[in-house]
Design a protein around this motif. Sequence first.
Motif, PDB file in Angstrom:
ATOM      1  N   SER A   9       0.827  -1.196   0.000  1.00 38.24           N
ATOM      2  CA  SER A   9       0.000   0.000   0.000  1.00 38.24           C
ATOM      3  C   SER A   9       0.874   1.263   0.000  1.00 38.24           C
ATOM      4  O   SER A   9       2.062   1.218   0.308  1.00 38.24           O
ATOM      5  N   LYS A  10       0.267   2.386  -0.326  1.00 40.00           N
ATOM      6  CA  LYS A  10       0.989   3.667  -0.333  1.00 40.00           C
ATOM      7  C   LYS A  10       1.478   4.017   1.068  1.00 40.00           C
ATOM      8  O   LYS A  10       2.567   4.568   1.236  1.00 40.00           O
ATOM      9  N   THR A  11       0.684   3.683   2.066  1.00 51.12           N
ATOM     10  CA  THR A  11       1.071   3.953   3.450  1.00 51.12           C
ATOM     11  C   THR A  11       2.314   3.165   3.829  1.00 51.12           C
ATOM     12  O   THR A  11       3.247   3.697   4.436  1.00 51.12           O
ATOM     13  N   ARG A  12       2.332   1.899   3.462  1.00 48.64           N
ATOM     14  CA  ARG A  12       3.475   1.046   3.780  1.00 48.64           C
ATOM     15  C   ARG A  12       4.727   1.525   3.045  1.00 48.64           C
ATOM     16  O   ARG A  12       5.825   1.543   3.604  1.00 48.64           O
ATOM     17  N   ARG A  13       4.574   1.938   1.812  1.00 50.37           N
ATOM     18  CA  ARG A  13       5.692   2.487   1.036  1.00 50.37           C
ATOM     19  C   ARG A  13       6.218   3.765   1.678  1.00 50.37           C
ATOM     20  O   ARG A  13       7.424   3.947   1.841  1.00 50.37           O
ATOM     21  N   ASP A  14       5.318   4.655   2.060  1.00 49.81           N
ATOM     22  CA  ASP A  14       5.718   5.938   2.649  1.00 49.81           C
ATOM     23  C   ASP A  14       6.364   5.762   4.018  1.00 49.81           C
ATOM     24  O   ASP A  14       7.255   6.520   4.375  1.00 49.81           O
ATOM     25  N   LYS A  15       5.927   4.765   4.777  1.00 52.07           N
ATOM     26  CA  LYS A  15       6.566   4.485   6.072  1.00 52.07           C
ATOM     27  C   LYS A  15       8.022   4.105   5.889  1.00 52.07           C
ATOM     28  O   LYS A  15       8.875   4.475   6.675  1.00 52.07           O
ATOM     29  N   ARG A  16       8.316   3.344   4.856  1.00 54.40           N
ATOM     30  CA  ARG A  16       9.683   2.933   4.586  1.00 54.40           C
ATOM     31  C   ARG A  16      10.543   4.131   4.180  1.00 54.40           C
ATOM     32  O   ARG A  16      11.721   4.196   4.499  1.00 54.40           O
ATOM     33  N   ARG A  17       9.971   5.096   3.504  1.00 51.09           N
ATOM     34  CA  ARG A  17      10.727   6.240   2.998  1.00 51.09           C
ATOM     35  C   ARG A  17      10.921   7.362   4.017  1.00 51.09           C
ATOM     36  O   ARG A  17      11.607   8.339   3.722  1.00 51.09           O
ATOM     37  N   THR A  18      10.332   7.263   5.195  1.00 54.23           N
ATOM     38  CA  THR A  18      10.412   8.361   6.159  1.00 54.23           C
ATOM     39  C   THR A  18      11.791   8.530   6.760  1.00 54.23           C
ATOM     40  O   THR A  18      12.101   9.601   7.269  1.00 54.23           O
ATOM     41  N   HIS A  19      12.654   7.529   6.720  1.00 52.44           N
ATOM     42  CA  HIS A  19      13.946   7.606   7.381  1.00 52.44           C
ATOM     43  C   HIS A  19      14.966   8.424   6.602  1.00 52.44           C
ATOM     44  O   HIS A  19      15.973   8.830   7.144  1.00 52.44           O
ATOM     45  N   TYR A  20      14.705   8.659   5.320  1.00 53.00           N
ATOM     46  CA  TYR A  20      15.634   9.428   4.492  1.00 53.00           C
ATOM     47  C   TYR A  20      15.463  10.913   4.777  1.00 53.00           C
ATOM     48  O   TYR A  20      14.358  11.437   4.758  1.00 53.00           O
TER      49      TYR A  20
END
Length: 62
Positions: A9-20
């Motif tokens: 999902s978009k939420t799961r994708r965005d959670k992964r990208r928050t650390h950058y």
Amino acid sequence: MANPRSRHSKTRRDKRRTHYKATAPTLTKCSNCGATVQMHCVCPECGYYRGQQAIATEAAAE
């Protein structure tokens, strides 16, 4: 090759990208001429790097 069986999902994708976190390069003053220079790079104004002339420039020739 590993491929996902189902779409994330978009939420799961965005959670992964928050650390950058994009950061601006660190700037310092040139020890030779005092111009603002990016760290670990030759000064574009005078051509010096770590107290030694690295490249010949018109400003250094004068």
